[in-house]
Scaffold this motif. Structure first.
Motif, PDB file in Angstrom:
ATOM      1  N   SER A  16      -3.732  -3.094 -59.171  1.00 46.05           N
ATOM      2  CA  SER A  16      -4.100  -4.196 -58.289  1.00 46.05           C
ATOM      3  C   SER A  16      -4.880  -3.731 -57.070  1.00 46.05           C
ATOM      4  N   GLY A  17      -4.877  -2.449 -56.826  1.00 43.87           N
ATOM      5  CA  GLY A  17      -5.483  -1.931 -55.605  1.00 43.87           C
ATOM      6  C   GLY A  17      -4.526  -1.916 -54.432  1.00 43.87           C
ATOM      7  N   GLY A  18      -3.301  -2.387 -54.651  1.00 49.10           N
ATOM      8  CA  GLY A  18      -2.348  -2.493 -53.555  1.00 49.10           C
ATOM      9  C   GLY A  18      -1.730  -1.168 -53.140  1.00 49.10           C
ATOM     10  N   THR A  19      -1.766  -0.207 -54.019  1.00 46.14           N
ATOM     11  CA  THR A  19      -1.219   1.119 -53.709  1.00 46.14           C
ATOM     12  C   THR A  19      -2.326   2.146 -53.866  1.00 46.14           C
ATOM     13  N   ARG A  20      -2.498   2.942 -52.825  1.00 43.86           N
ATOM     14  CA  ARG A  20      -3.505   4.005 -52.870  1.00 43.86           C
ATOM     15  C   ARG A  20      -2.890   5.242 -52.238  1.00 43.86           C
ATOM     16  N   PHE A  21      -3.188   6.383 -52.774  1.00 46.03           N
ATOM     17  CA  PHE A  21      -2.795   7.601 -52.086  1.00 46.03           C
ATOM     18  C   PHE A  21      -3.795   8.709 -52.360  1.00 46.03           C
ATOM     19  N   TYR A  22      -3.694   9.738 -51.532  1.00 45.67           N
ATOM     20  CA  TYR A  22      -4.749  10.743 -51.448  1.00 45.67           C
ATOM     21  C   TYR A  22      -4.162  12.146 -51.410  1.00 45.67           C
ATOM     22  N   GLY A  23      -4.958  13.075 -51.898  1.00 48.88           N
ATOM     23  CA  GLY A  23      -4.601  14.462 -51.712  1.00 48.88           C
ATOM     24  C   GLY A  23      -4.706  14.844 -50.248  1.00 48.88           C
ATOM     25  N   ASP A  24      -3.913  15.816 -49.838  1.00 51.60           N
ATOM     26  CA  ASP A  24      -3.867  16.187 -48.417  1.00 51.60           C
ATOM     27  C   ASP A  24      -5.232  16.633 -47.893  1.00 51.60           C
ATOM     28  N   SER A  25      -6.016  17.260 -48.724  1.00 48.07           N
ATOM     29  CA  SER A  25      -7.281  17.815 -48.256  1.00 48.07           C
ATOM     30  C   SER A  25      -8.341  16.750 -47.978  1.00 48.07           C
ATOM     31  N   VAL A  26      -8.131  15.530 -48.451  1.00 46.89           N
ATOM     32  CA  VAL A  26      -9.142  14.485 -48.255  1.00 46.89           C
ATOM     33  C   VAL A  26      -8.621  13.299 -47.457  1.00 46.89           C
ATOM     34  N   LYS A  27      -7.348  13.313 -47.135  1.00 46.16           N
ATOM     35  CA  LYS A  27      -6.736  12.199 -46.429  1.00 46.16           C
ATOM     36  C   LYS A  27      -7.461  11.939 -45.107  1.00 46.16           C
ATOM     37  N   GLY A  28      -7.782  10.676 -44.859  1.00 44.22           N
ATOM     38  CA  GLY A  28      -8.470  10.320 -43.632  1.00 44.22           C
ATOM     39  C   GLY A  28      -9.988  10.402 -43.723  1.00 44.22           C
ATOM     40  N   ARG A  29     -10.493  11.004 -44.799  1.00 41.30           N
ATOM     41  CA  ARG A  29     -11.948  11.129 -44.959  1.00 41.30           C
ATOM     42  C   ARG A  29     -12.457  10.359 -46.181  1.00 41.30           C
ATOM     43  N   PHE A  30     -11.644  10.265 -47.208  1.00 41.95           N
ATOM     44  CA  PHE A  30     -12.043   9.604 -48.448  1.00 41.95           C
ATOM     45  C   PHE A  30     -11.283   8.283 -48.590  1.00 41.95           C
ATOM     46  N   THR A  31     -11.939   7.318 -49.238  1.00 43.71           N
ATOM     47  CA  THR A  31     -11.309   6.031 -49.519  1.00 43.71           C
ATOM     48  C   THR A  31     -11.591   5.625 -50.956  1.00 43.71           C
ATOM     49  N   ILE A  32     -10.526   5.322 -51.684  1.00 44.95           N
ATOM     50  CA  ILE A  32     -10.675   4.851 -53.057  1.00 44.95           C
ATOM     51  C   ILE A  32     -10.548   3.335 -53.074  1.00 44.95           C
ATOM     52  N   SER A  33     -11.348   2.690 -53.917  1.00 44.85           N
ATOM     53  CA  SER A  33     -11.281   1.240 -54.057  1.00 44.85           C
ATOM     54  C   SER A  33     -11.626   0.876 -55.492  1.00 44.85           C
ATOM     55  N   ARG A  34     -11.274  -0.330 -55.883  1.00 45.04           N
ATOM     56  CA  ARG A  34     -11.607  -0.776 -57.233  1.00 45.04           C
ATOM     57  C   ARG A  34     -12.019  -2.237 -57.209  1.00 45.04           C
ATOM     58  N   ASP A  35     -12.825  -2.611 -58.186  1.00 47.01           N
ATOM     59  CA  ASP A  35     -13.260  -3.989 -58.366  1.00 47.01           C
ATOM     60  C   ASP A  35     -12.914  -4.373 -59.797  1.00 47.01           C
ATOM     61  N   ASN A  36     -11.830  -5.100 -59.968  1.00 45.29           N
ATOM     62  CA  ASN A  36     -11.375  -5.433 -61.322  1.00 45.29           C
ATOM     63  C   ASN A  36     -12.315  -6.398 -62.036  1.00 45.29           C
ATOM     64  N   ALA A  37     -13.080  -7.151 -61.280  1.00 46.58           N
ATOM     65  CA  ALA A  37     -14.054  -8.057 -61.900  1.00 46.58           C
ATOM     66  C   ALA A  37     -15.209  -7.279 -62.527  1.00 46.58           C
ATOM     67  N   LYS A  38     -15.481  -6.097 -61.980  1.00 44.59           N
ATOM     68  CA  LYS A  38     -16.593  -5.284 -62.472  1.00 44.59           C
ATOM     69  C   LYS A  38     -16.136  -4.076 -63.258  1.00 44.59           C
ATOM     70  N   ASN A  39     -14.824  -3.918 -63.438  1.00 38.71           N
ATOM     71  CA  ASN A  39     -14.277  -2.754 -64.146  1.00 38.71           C
ATOM     72  C   ASN A  39     -14.792  -1.447 -63.547  1.00 38.71           C
ATOM     73  N   SER A  40     -14.676  -1.343 -62.235  1.00 37.32           N
ATOM     74  CA  SER A  40     -15.203  -0.150 -61.587  1.00 37.32           C
ATOM     75  C   SER A  40     -14.255   0.344 -60.499  1.00 37.32           C
ATOM     76  N   VAL A  41     -14.343   1.626 -60.247  1.00 32.97           N
ATOM     77  CA  VAL A  41     -13.588   2.253 -59.165  1.00 32.97           C
ATOM     78  C   VAL A  41     -14.537   3.158 -58.390  1.00 32.97           C
ATOM     79  N   ASP A  42     -14.438   3.100 -57.076  1.00 32.02           N
ATOM     80  CA  ASP A  42     -15.324   3.867 -56.217  1.00 32.02           C
ATOM     81  C   ASP A  42     -14.540   4.871 -55.380  1.00 32.02           C
ATOM     82  N   LEU A  43     -15.252   5.880 -54.924  1.00 32.06           N
ATOM     83  CA  LEU A  43     -14.691   6.843 -53.986  1.00 32.06           C
ATOM     84  C   LEU A  43     -15.704   7.039 -52.863  1.00 32.06           C
ATOM     85  N   GLN A  44     -15.379   6.521 -51.700  1.00 29.50           N
ATOM     86  CA  GLN A  44     -16.218   6.716 -50.521  1.00 29.50           C
ATOM     87  C   GLN A  44     -15.796   8.004 -49.843  1.00 29.50           C
TER      88      GLN A  44
END
Length: 123
Positions: A53-81
């Motif tokens: 659902s996108g409601g839970t996200r977590f990150y590796g320690d080395s990227v926390k605070g710099r990277f953001t994961i998101s998904r668009d279920n309508a487009k069947n895609s997941v991004d990493l900023q």
């Protein structure tokens, strides 16, 4: 099942990139999604995970605070900023699908893998 990652490239330290992963051949909302990376001569490393659902996200320690994961279920895609990139972020980045509602941390928990996209961060 096909996971097609894109968006890698060469960027200077401090810069940003956005990776995308397009999924096909699966019921996307049945899967949590994750991003992993593998640098030369190193093991594949967990970067980020997101629940179906996108409601839970977590990150590796080395990227926390710099990277953001998101998904668009309508487009069947997941991004990493990826922001504030560092030379140590240089790696091949893989998206992966975990047939669970909550994502796992380990490589072995993901059933489907994309081909990877190379990110190179110059100093």
């Amino acid at each position: 099942v096909q996971l097609q990652a894109s968006g890698g490239g060469l960027v200077q330290a401090g810069g940003s990139l956005r990776l995308s992963c397009a999924a096909s051949g699966l019921t996307f909302t049945d899967y949590s999604m994750g991003w992993f990376r593998q640098a030369p001569e190193k093991e594949r490393e967990f970067v980020a995970g997101i629940s179906w659902s996108g409601g839970t996200r977590f990150y590796g320690d080395s990227v926390k605070g710099r990277f953001t994961i998101s998904r668009d279920n309508a487009k069947n895609s997941v991004d990493l900023q990826m922001n504030s990139l560092k030379p140590e972020d240089t790696a091949v980045y893989y998206c992966a699908a975990d047939h669970n509602f909550s994502p796992g941390w380990g490589v072995h928990e993901y059933e489907e893998w994309g081909q990877g996209t190379l990110v190179t961060v110059s100093s």
